[in-house]
Enzyme design. Structure first.
Site, PDB file in Angstrom:
ATOM      1  N   THR A 150       0.839  -1.270  -0.043  1.00  0.00           N
ATOM      2  CA  THR A 150       0.208   0.047  -0.083  1.00  0.00           C
ATOM      3  C   THR A 150       0.938   1.262  -0.034  1.00  0.00           C
ATOM      4  OG1 THR A 150      -0.166  -0.265   2.478  1.00  0.00           O
ATOM      5  CG2 THR A 150      -2.087  -1.041   1.133  1.00  0.00           C
ATOM      6  N   LYS A 176       3.945  -7.008   4.050  1.00  0.00           N
ATOM      7  CA  LYS A 176       3.898  -5.799   3.792  1.00  0.00           C
ATOM      8  C   LYS A 176       3.686  -4.832   5.019  1.00  0.00           C
ATOM      9  CE  LYS A 176       0.635  -3.571   3.025  1.00  0.00           C
ATOM     10  NZ  LYS A 176       0.153  -2.347   4.153  1.00  0.00           N
ATOM     11  N   THR A 187       2.985  -6.610  11.945  1.00  0.00           N
ATOM     12  CA  THR A 187       2.698  -6.342  10.320  1.00  0.00           C
ATOM     13  C   THR A 187       1.226  -6.048  10.036  1.00  0.00           C
ATOM     14  OG1 THR A 187       3.420  -7.234   8.321  1.00  0.00           O
ATOM     15  CG2 THR A 187       2.664  -8.817   9.783  1.00  0.00           C
ATOM     16  N   GLU A 274       6.574   4.436   6.965  1.00  0.00           N
ATOM     17  CA  GLU A 274       6.103   5.675   6.347  1.00  0.00           C
ATOM     18  C   GLU A 274       7.015   7.081   6.697  1.00  0.00           C
ATOM     19  OE1 GLU A 274       1.188   4.552   5.946  1.00  0.00           O
ATOM     20  OE2 GLU A 274       2.043   5.797   7.295  1.00  0.00           O
ATOM     21  N   ASN A 397       0.240  10.621   5.471  1.00  0.00           N
ATOM     22  CA  ASN A 397      -1.016  10.125   6.419  1.00  0.00           C
ATOM     23  C   ASN A 397      -2.045  11.111   6.178  1.00  0.00           C
ATOM     24  OD1 ASN A 397      -0.608   7.570   7.406  1.00  0.00           O
ATOM     25  ND2 ASN A 397       1.297   8.076   8.104  1.00  0.00           N
ATOM     26  N   SER A 402      -6.439  10.299  -0.619  1.00  0.00           N
ATOM     27  CA  SER A 402      -6.916  11.124  -1.769  1.00  0.00           C
ATOM     28  C   SER A 402      -6.184  10.584  -2.996  1.00  0.00           C
ATOM     29  CB  SER A 402      -6.676  12.595  -1.406  1.00  0.00           C
ATOM     30  OG  SER A 402      -5.457  12.740  -0.970  1.00  0.00           O
TER      31      SER A 402
END
Lengths: 402, 402
Positions: A150, A176, A187, A274, A397, A402
């Site tokens: 993702t 992932k 995870t 991230e 985040n 969007s």
């Protein structure tokens, strides 16, 4: 970490494939299938979040049999908070797989990741399934790892071989992660296939043990997903004497190999956190109990103030000691030592001055380093793995849907 | 919130002043003094962090007497994790104040905020003290509020008057916050002066009650400072019959007024949270117990994923329900309702679709809104106040010490 050659990413008796099914966005891989030629021993560990996605609920029910033959995975939409319609869709998805492969639906596990609260469209699965089943190949796993992504920036795979008795056993893992990562489970999705012969109860027991020091010792943002799923399938094709717990030494060897594999995957998730720019180990020693050691390490690993300081490469140990102080671990503030790798910045609760701080700042410029804390309150220890907290985390985040 | 005129920021019998003492940076107000003409009833609430700064340790010891006459405050350096030298310095600072005012050092409280682990230089206090004492004025409180600031962008003050018996009683509060804000305590520093007549034990009891729904119900980043200090001084000059608990109605009136004042200060801290662009109330109802209601509200209020979504004005309720699910509160995922102000986005655990989401997104564009959650598991409720999580938070905290 060991380098894994592309051609090694297969295990005898397993095939895999991925396609772009247009589940949420067009043209990207978002639907994947892992299949064993025969029913395999299976075990799973799932999110501890009280809110559990439909696929998790279905898998938890089915994994009790200790057998599975296929795993269908989609990214884009999590099928979480989707009510009865979501449960029906998860079941229907596994039925599509069962029909395509001519196996019982009860042997199909399902995993989803992506946005919470949106309904999947079964038509996407119906359209994609024939092509997906037709493209199953022994070397399809790297594509599966890509289809699971993702906000991940790289696919995550790991491989291990281990000699059990006189047979070589192979383990292949995919994962992932990237966000909403926090024990337990850490995870979002991870799948392991192996040709080991092992009894389902022992496989479940070993999996849970191996998770404790791998996926359950990492954190990116302190959030726990509704979809966390770790599944392992073992098809026995290696021909080793079936592990059933009667041979503790061989069992331990397999457990360690699995833990090592899961740890590699877990660290790859943190390193790809991230917005992360650094992979940081928080090592706490001298705690009164392992529970307190874990609480102390976890609190430091999750502190926004500590993580933003690391992003800024600022050796701000005051934030570390403040996090330790609110962790619930018992210790005396005038006994704590804190080091960055081999540079001890704090001795007995007091900073060691500008010169040492300059050395510590050099450590913080590394891509990877350890914060080594000794509470001097006991003999228990624990490790957590975390990343720094960057401007990009917020950007990712704030924009995710969007 | 009520508008407070500058000229009202005084209470009879109290004087205050602030100077630029060059404690860490030059030319900014960083040393302040609050003085009562006579010894006052005093109460305090302090950080629950196991690591406590020297001023906190000293204040906790002295406040047991229930009396105080002066508070000396510095910003720039926190005097935390400074060992015995830090304790000696905190004591020496109060002695300087005692000498300048000709009062016992035991009646002087001290508070510090700023960087952890650096030693203060007593010479700065020695040089500044005569000028500071000489400039004490009844209307000096706004300057004190400014001198307390670290990453705050605005000084924070609040005022209340209440009629107790036939006397008008006034309360004046100052606060600084902005980061490392999380119960318990939620503020880094707050000071209240009042001309009420009240016994010290009752003052302590009322203060603790008033904190629960004010400073202990806010969060910015989940971190708890080593220096959190809330002090109240009551000098009795209003001439009301001394509150000692024998008149429950008047006591409750005073308690409510104090809670209201502290709440205004607490909300001002959240609104000025590091990088904050929005002030958000998390209201949880239908929990099995108040403890679970608070845990649920706090977990949502602290979730980085929720807070970054608010910054992005994204009505991502999936992150809210995921946070609820890991909060420890018991509930059934198919019963939860979630609204943004008056727009109900989730009913019985299921999203209400795109049209409702568009309305909810409009709510999120407001500077101030409420997330209203009903767990439908019981009848307990709780509120937390939080802010969004912006790119500027990371910028501020990656750079703080440089």
């Amino acid at each position: 970490m060991m380098t894994v050659e592309h051609e090694n990413l297969s295990v005898q008796g397993f095939r895999a494939a991925a396609v772009a099914a247009g589940i949420r966005k067009h043209g990207r891989l978002d639907l994947a299938l892992i299949v064993c030629d025969t029913p395999a021993a299976a075990a799973g560990v799932f999110t501890t979040n009280r809110v559990q996605a439909a696929p998790v609920l279905l898998d938890m029910e089915r994994i009790r049999s200790g057998r599975a033959q296929a795993i269908v995975i989609n990214s884009g939409i999590a099928n979480a908070c989707t009510g009865e319609a979501g449960m029906r869709l998860a079941r229907a998805t596994t039925q599509l797989v069962a029909d395509a492969l001519d196996i019982p639906a009860e042997l199909v596990q399902v995993a989803s990741t992506g946005v919470i609260g949106e309904q999947l469209d079964i038509a996407r699965f119906e359209q994609a399934m024939p092509g997906l089943a037709a493209s199953l190949e022994p070397d399809g796993f790297p594509e599966v790892a890509r289809a699971m992504m993702t906000t991940d920036t790289v696919p995550k795979t790991a491989c291990r071989t281990v000699r059990l008795g006189n047979r070589e056993v192979k383990l292949l893992g995919l994962a992932k992660g990237a966000g909403m990562i926090m024990p337990n489970m850490a995870t979002m999705l991870s799948f392991v296939v192996t040709d080991a012969a092992i009894s389902p109860p022992l496989l479940q027991e070993i999996l849970q043990q191996a998770v404790a020091r791998s996926f359950n010792a990492i954190t990116i943002d302190g959030d726990t997903s509704t979809n966390d799923t770790l599944l392992i399938l073992a098809n026995g094709r290696a021909g080793n004497p079936e592990l059933d717990g009667s041979d503790p030494e061989t069992t331990e060897l397999f457990r360690q190999t699995l833990e090592d594999l899961l740890r590699e995957l877990a660290l790859k998730i943190v390193a790809d956190g991230e917005g992360a720019t650094k992979l940081i180990t928080i090592r706490v020693a001298g705690a009164r109990s392992e529970e307190e050691a874990r609480a102390a390490a976890r609190t430091v690993a999750n502190s926004n103030l500590v993580k933003t300081a690391f992003f800024g490469e600022d050796a701000n140990w005051g934030r570390i000691i403040a996090a330790l102080g609110r962790s619930g671990a018992e210790f005396s503030q005038d006994q704590v030592d804190i080091a960055f790798d081999d540079v001890t910045m704090v001795r007995a609760g007091v900073g060691q001055g500008r010169a040492v701080e300059a050395q510590a700042t050099e450590v913080l410029k590394r891509r990877q380093f350890a914060v080594v804390i000794d509470l001097h309150a006991g003999s228990a220890a624990a490790e957590y793995y975390t990343c720094d907290f960057s401007i990009d985390y917020v950007k990712i985040n704030a924009d995710y849907r969007s």
